[in-house]
Design a protein around this motif. Structure first.
Motif, PDB file in Angstrom:
ATOM      1  N   ARG A   1       0.837  -1.198   0.000  1.00  0.00           N
ATOM      2  CA  ARG A   1       0.000   0.000   0.000  1.00  0.00           C
ATOM      3  C   ARG A   1       0.873   1.249   0.000  1.00  0.00           C
ATOM      4  O   ARG A   1       1.933   1.282   0.593  1.00  0.00           O
ATOM      5  N   SER A   2       0.374   2.289  -0.645  1.00  0.00           N
ATOM      6  CA  SER A   2       1.172   3.498  -0.858  1.00  0.00           C
ATOM      7  C   SER A   2       1.274   4.342   0.410  1.00  0.00           C
ATOM      8  O   SER A   2       0.450   4.225   1.325  1.00  0.00           O
ATOM      9  N   ARG A   3       2.280   5.218   0.415  1.00  0.00           N
ATOM     10  CA  ARG A   3       2.423   6.154   1.537  1.00  0.00           C
ATOM     11  C   ARG A   3       1.209   7.072   1.629  1.00  0.00           C
ATOM     12  O   ARG A   3       0.761   7.406   2.733  1.00  0.00           O
ATOM     13  N   ARG A   4       0.695   7.484   0.474  1.00  0.00           N
ATOM     14  CA  ARG A   4      -0.479   8.362   0.474  1.00  0.00           C
ATOM     15  C   ARG A   4      -1.641   7.677   1.189  1.00  0.00           C
ATOM     16  O   ARG A   4      -2.328   8.302   2.004  1.00  0.00           O
ATOM     17  N   TYR A   5      -1.857   6.405   0.875  1.00  0.00           N
ATOM     18  CA  TYR A   5      -2.948   5.660   1.518  1.00  0.00           C
ATOM     19  C   TYR A   5      -2.733   5.610   3.025  1.00  0.00           C
ATOM     20  O   TYR A   5      -3.662   5.885   3.811  1.00  0.00           O
TER      21      TYR A   5
ATOM     22  N   PHE B   1      -0.870   7.472   5.136  1.00  0.00           N
ATOM     23  CA  PHE B   1      -0.958   8.730   5.882  1.00  0.00           C
ATOM     24  C   PHE B   1      -2.346   9.354   5.796  1.00  0.00           C
ATOM     25  O   PHE B   1      -2.791  10.011   6.746  1.00  0.00           O
ATOM     26  N   THR B   2      -3.035   9.139   4.696  1.00  0.00           N
ATOM     27  CA  THR B   2      -4.421   9.614   4.611  1.00  0.00           C
ATOM     28  C   THR B   2      -5.293   8.872   5.616  1.00  0.00           C
ATOM     29  O   THR B   2      -6.123   9.468   6.315  1.00  0.00           O
TER      30      THR B   2
END
Length: 249
Positions: A166-170, A172-173
């Motif tokens: 899973r991405s960093r954006r996912y 931290f969001t």
């Protein structure tokens, strides 16, 4: 108005530990044993807060009956919701290894993990808000317990999400949203329940206590034991006694 903002601020502070833990989990490769030790310590801190600041307070407010019904109800609701989310891919949301499924392996598991994190955090935050009602004194041990338990939760979950691709954006969001919702839940606990009777407040406090106890048993202690085994009990007791001492300073 000031009281509501204070309640929301403390809820946000406790929830922000998830974001701090997630940042560590994403950018630092913390050995799983260390994560498990912190998880065990956080379990002990939460157990102390539940025992002396939630269940005991509910009993003092309105006796044993609201405590029994509230705690059993909270545990039942949490366990039922947790079982449903586990079937959709959130079973290992607090695991730091490669147990979490990726979205390609189990579609919708990301949403289930997000809902699971919400399920874990809301009861704690509501209690922070209700503790300030009627000029009440904010339980230092309760806030410390929530903060300390949220730190390894965010750390372990983010490490597991990283392993699942899973991405960093996912990441931290997700944890940023949960931190904000924690603040809102504490604010809601203060404002919505401001006029509630002692019996109602006792039941709500006991519900939160039961839900948190179920969460510790279902998710935190198993993760700790899977990595550090026989050290789990000793470190959990250390966390319990640390929170007890903090509450009685």
């Amino acid at each position: 108005m000031v009281g509501a903002l204070v309640a929301g601020g403390w809820g946000l502070f406790a929830g922000a530990a998830l974001l701090v833990g997630a940042a560590i989990g994403m950018f630092v490769r913390v050995p799983p044993r260390w994560i498990a030790l912190v998880m065990a310590f956080g379990s002990g801190v939460l157990l102390s807060a539940v025992s002396f600041e939630l269940i005991a307070e509910a009993y003092e407010r309105s006796g044993i009956v609201p405590v029994l019904f509230g705690a059993v109800g909270g545990a039942a609701v949490y366990s039922g919701a947790n079982a449903l989310l586990a079937r959709r891919g959130a079973q290992h949301r607090k695991r730091s290894g490669q147990q979490q499924p990726s979205e390609s392996q189990e579609p919708g598991s990301g949403n289930a993990i997000a809902l699971g994190a919400l399920l874990d955090g809301v009861p704690e935050s509501v209690v922070i808000g209700t503790s300030l009602l009627g000029g009440g004194h904010l339980g230092t041990a309760t806030v410390a317990a929530v903060f300390i338990s949220n730190l390894p939760e965010g750390l372990a979950s983010a490490a597991g999400m990283r392993s699942a691709g899973r991405s960093r954006r996912y990441v931290f969001t997700l944890w940023g949203a949960i931190a904000l919702i924690s603040g809102m839940a504490a604010l809601a606990g203060y404002t919505v329940l401001g006029g509630a009777s002692e019996a109602v407040m006792a039941v709500i406090t006991a519900v939160a206590g039961g839900a948190i106890l179920a969460m510790i048993a279902d998710t935190m202690i198993p993760e700790a034991y899977s990595k550090v085994h026989l050290l789990t009990g000793l470190v959990t007791v250390a966390g319990f006694l640390s929170a007890f001492a903090l509450a009685h300073l």
